[in-house]
Motif scaffolding. Sequence first.
Motif, short mmCIF file in Angstrom:
data_model
loop_
_atom_site.label_atom_id
_atom_site.label_comp_id
_atom_site.label_asym_id
_atom_site.label_seq_id
_atom_site.Cartn_x
_atom_site.Cartn_y
_atom_site.Cartn_z
N GLN A 235 32.97 -8.86 -8.11
CA GLN A 235 32.26 -9.22 -6.90
C GLN A 235 30.94 -8.46 -6.86
N SER A 236 29.97 -9.06 -6.22
CA SER A 236 28.65 -8.46 -6.15
C SER A 236 28.28 -8.20 -4.70
N THR A 237 27.60 -7.11 -4.46
CA THR A 237 27.10 -6.82 -3.13
C THR A 237 25.64 -7.21 -3.01
N SER A 238 25.13 -7.92 -4.03
CA SER A 238 23.71 -8.26 -4.01
C SER A 238 23.40 -9.48 -3.18
N ARG A 239 24.44 -10.23 -2.75
CA ARG A 239 24.20 -11.39 -1.91
C ARG A 239 25.17 -11.34 -0.73
N PRO A 240 24.80 -11.85 0.41
CA PRO A 240 25.69 -11.82 1.57
C PRO A 240 26.89 -12.72 1.33
N ALA A 241 28.06 -12.29 1.81
CA ALA A 241 29.27 -13.08 1.65
C ALA A 241 29.25 -14.26 2.60
N PRO A 242 29.56 -15.46 2.09
CA PRO A 242 29.59 -16.62 2.97
C PRO A 242 30.85 -16.63 3.83
N ASP A 299 10.43 -18.62 -1.90
CA ASP A 299 9.42 -18.94 -0.90
C ASP A 299 9.84 -18.53 0.51
N SER A 300 11.12 -18.38 0.72
CA SER A 300 11.60 -18.00 2.05
C SER A 300 11.47 -16.51 2.32
N LEU A 301 11.08 -15.73 1.31
CA LEU A 301 10.97 -14.28 1.45
C LEU A 301 9.60 -13.89 1.99
N PRO A 302 9.48 -12.66 2.53
CA PRO A 302 8.18 -12.18 3.02
C PRO A 302 7.13 -12.16 1.91
N ASP A 338 13.76 -4.97 -0.94
CA ASP A 338 15.05 -5.05 -0.24
C ASP A 338 15.42 -6.48 0.12
N ALA A 339 14.46 -7.25 0.59
CA ALA A 339 14.75 -8.63 1.00
C ALA A 339 15.21 -9.47 -0.19
N ALA A 340 14.65 -9.23 -1.35
CA ALA A 340 15.05 -9.97 -2.55
C ALA A 340 16.44 -9.56 -3.00
N VAL A 341 16.77 -8.27 -2.82
CA VAL A 341 18.12 -7.80 -3.16
C VAL A 341 19.13 -8.42 -2.21
N ALA A 342 18.79 -8.41 -0.93
CA ALA A 342 19.71 -8.97 0.06
C ALA A 342 19.93 -10.47 -0.16
N GLY A 343 18.90 -11.14 -0.64
CA GLY A 343 19.02 -12.58 -0.88
C GLY A 343 19.60 -12.92 -2.23
N GLY A 344 20.02 -11.92 -3.00
CA GLY A 344 20.63 -12.20 -4.29
C GLY A 344 19.65 -12.64 -5.35
N ILE A 345 18.37 -12.34 -5.17
CA ILE A 345 17.34 -12.73 -6.15
C ILE A 345 17.28 -11.73 -7.30
N VAL A 346 17.39 -10.45 -6.98
CA VAL A 346 17.31 -9.40 -8.00
C VAL A 346 18.47 -8.44 -7.85
N THR A 347 18.72 -7.71 -8.92
CA THR A 347 19.63 -6.56 -8.89
C THR A 347 18.79 -5.31 -9.14
N HIS A 349 20.16 -2.18 -10.52
CA HIS A 349 20.75 -1.19 -11.42
C HIS A 349 20.80 -1.73 -12.85
N PRO A 350 20.34 -0.97 -13.87
CA PRO A 350 19.80 0.40 -13.75
C PRO A 350 18.37 0.44 -13.23
N HIS A 351 17.68 -0.72 -13.28
CA HIS A 351 16.35 -0.81 -12.67
C HIS A 351 16.15 -2.26 -12.25
N PRO A 352 15.14 -2.57 -11.45
CA PRO A 352 15.00 -3.92 -10.90
C PRO A 352 14.95 -4.99 -11.99
N ALA A 353 15.71 -6.07 -11.78
CA ALA A 353 15.75 -7.17 -12.74
C ALA A 353 16.21 -8.43 -12.00
#
Length: 961
Positions: A235-242, A299-302, A338-347, A349-353
Amino acid sequence: MSASVSSARQRGVRSYRASEPSELLGRDEECRTIDELLERVRQGLSGVLVVSGEAGIGKTRLLRYAAEAAGDLQVARVTGVETESQLGYAALHRLVLPFLDRLDRLPDPQREALGSAFGLVAASPADRFRIGLATLTLLSEVVRDGPLMCFVDDAQWLDRESLEALAFVGRRLHADGIGLVFCVRDGGPGASPLDGLPAIRLTGLSDADATRLLISLAVAPSASAAEDSPRASRQSTSRPAPSPVRPHNASVISRIVADAGGNPLALSEFAADLARGAVAAAPLPLGPRLEAHFQRQVDSLPQETRSLLLLLAVAPSDDPVVLWLAAGSLGLSAQALDAAVAGGIVTTHPHPAFRHPLIRSAVHSGAAPGELRRVHQALAGATDRESAPDRRAWHLAEAVIGLDEEVAGELARVAERARVRGGYAAQATFLVRAAELTPVPHTRAERYFIAAQAHLVIGDSAMARSVLDQAESEPGTPTARATARRLRAAIEWLDGRVATAPAILMAAAQDVIDHDEPLARDMVFEALSAAMMSREHTVGMTLDELARRALAMPWDPSRPPTVSDLVIDAYCTRLAEGYAPAVPKLRAAVEALRTSDLVDTGMPIAPLVMLGADDLWDDDAHRAVNGRFIAVSRERGAVHSLALVLHGLAASEIWAGRFSGAESCYDESDDLYVSVANMPFGASHRVELRAWQGRDTDLRAGADVAIHTWGERLGYAMMACYAHYSLTILELGAGRYPEALAWARLAYESDMLGLSNRLLPDVIEAAVRAGDPVLASAALARLTERAPLSGTPWALGLLARSRALTAEDDEAEGLYEDALKYLRSTKVVTDLARAHLLYGEWLRRRERRADARTQLRKAYEMFTDMGAAGFAERARLELLAAGEHARKRSAGADYGLTPQEKQVATLAAGGSINTEIASRLFITTSTVEYHLNKVFRKLDITSRRQLADVLGVAAKAAGQA
């Protein structure tokens, strides 16, 4: 913790304890393939696998399954990145970086090659196949700490040099404790270096499995789509659970499954919408349309987050410091991610990807041009000029609009740096971009020219032609114009139109000789090489015209001749003026090939090295020249050149009656050529051996390819000539003289340098036996003129043997005795055995049966020992007619050895130690040991001394080659 695991971790290599890998839905067969490969590696063997498929089909997840299953092995991994694909050897450097502390264990030439490729040492450009060999040797050193698995993801985005080196390694693996798995996306342009390696292609999940996956992902907390997999194992915490899924109409789910085509990534992306009840009315987009799906998420991100994502899409994947420095210069905060992480766009660890490469592509392709230039400018400012000049120059170039000589000059400098490291694909890429930015026309043309040359080095004729079209739009200097035509000729040659190259090259050489004589000489040599191969197929001029023009050119007599110059002079004199004036020049050229510095020679001269010695009937020089080129090619790791000159050594082995040695040469040549060109030379190049072996069906199949494919379709008339000669030998061995005469006449009329002189005794024998005294007399006259000029024992022996066929009885016997005397002082056992056969046949027809049996018995024994089945049968029948029943003899046991086992066994029996064998055959010492163990079992022996006893003469010869 074991020592191997501990040391691996200290070096930064991923190493795992054994654990059960997570289950993959609908991939049982693929997982079994992975498991079998891993088991081979655990047992000390090797394996390679290419996993292909469309984006999102599950390649990366299958690779993760392999890494999990390899928990008890050392694991190294690299992922290709699209924005770094122009940086030569960058991916290879990332893969082997943890192992570079072992570079000092490599042989000097290999250590220098790899060091040069990585910019660690200043050295001349390394042959790219030597870099592959050095990589293989380095990885074999790593295996001393335990078996190693190398995983390469997104291989379509590796730089070409790295991919070629790793593909070379994949083709040389056998028993090394090394495994290689590549994942590559479908749809790459043209041929790939990975073509021909063991491969599986992932297709979509079945409807049933796709439905299970869709519902499970929608019901469960969303798993990261970075899994690129049929089932997310964590399971991943990078996207909100539906929210929990509501019941859905079966037809809706069926439509979604059908639209997704079983693509796990597409199903995973849709699962969140399904859980929310937001089912799209339109079909789910796949491929490029899936990028648009991701682009809508971005496109929905800031705005600040989108800017930071664009920077992440362009920044180097292995240097987060550069990312954050550039972000600071653009006024972007780390919190914007942060917004991209919350939206499941990037991870993070170990660095942004990005969680999937398609998102990176979507962000990059969706950016405005001005914004892209702004990001590249920031990255150029954040990149260190000393440690990463290539990346800095590329970012500067991408930040420019219009012309800019300062940036173009920077690109030209890093292009030269790439060339010195052997990164010709990178050199070409940098120079094309430099040319596009160059304001001065002649400088722009020069950069295009050099880029076209670099494309030719890597075999990309289509790009070379495109770039050359750009270069020729500028008039340029005489040297530039001549270079352009030289490149045109090289493109024609590479594209299978060798016959058009000579006229193009000669015209260019004549135009430039007053301005650049060394360039003109190089082009004449290339023209001569192409014309000698294409012969009557040449377009625009004949071979004879070319030779006369080359001799008439106003060369500077004060310039010291090179080896190539001597070859040009000798061969052109032979073609234009005849044999007698050419003999001293041929001797000088052969001597230069035996003794002079070969630094400036290589593959272009390789196909021609043996022709001068052949034309002189000098078997010692033939072996010496080929042996020298083989030794130099092995030392330099010049695999392509080595694959060619091994054919010359095979000819020496045939003449010496060591057919197994010749077979080994051909086997090694094919093995090497598969490594560099993904194809063997095949049966068409073994026709002479098959003729001597009496293998009628195999010979005719190879000759058909040589005559019709190589000769008629591709224009290599030389190949057809060798096929005609070989068919002549076959028919003579079978006693079918009219058929032999028909083939011999074709080769005789061409008078091909190198081959025609060897053919003359065969023409005479066939003509005498088939009742064509006119042709026999003409051929004998030619042989009578040339053999004394050569003066070698081989030439004089063949002359005596041929004269005996047409002589009166009172002269013939003395001539046969002379032939035997001369030929015994050579190493050409095949011709000596034929002299015994012809002498015996003559004696039998004179009713001297006892004397005849002596000669025929000797011929039969010699032919049988060497495996010349056709001639042995002819001798047996003659011996029977002379009153003696020849006992059937075997030509020697094969023992069921594979081609590479034969090579290893022969070298070991000849006294070579394992490291020498490994270096010579471009394999590892563990593979040598593996083959020797199998050889010992098959031969039921326990020592190398016994091996030498079993293999005998062939082993002794191999040790001297």
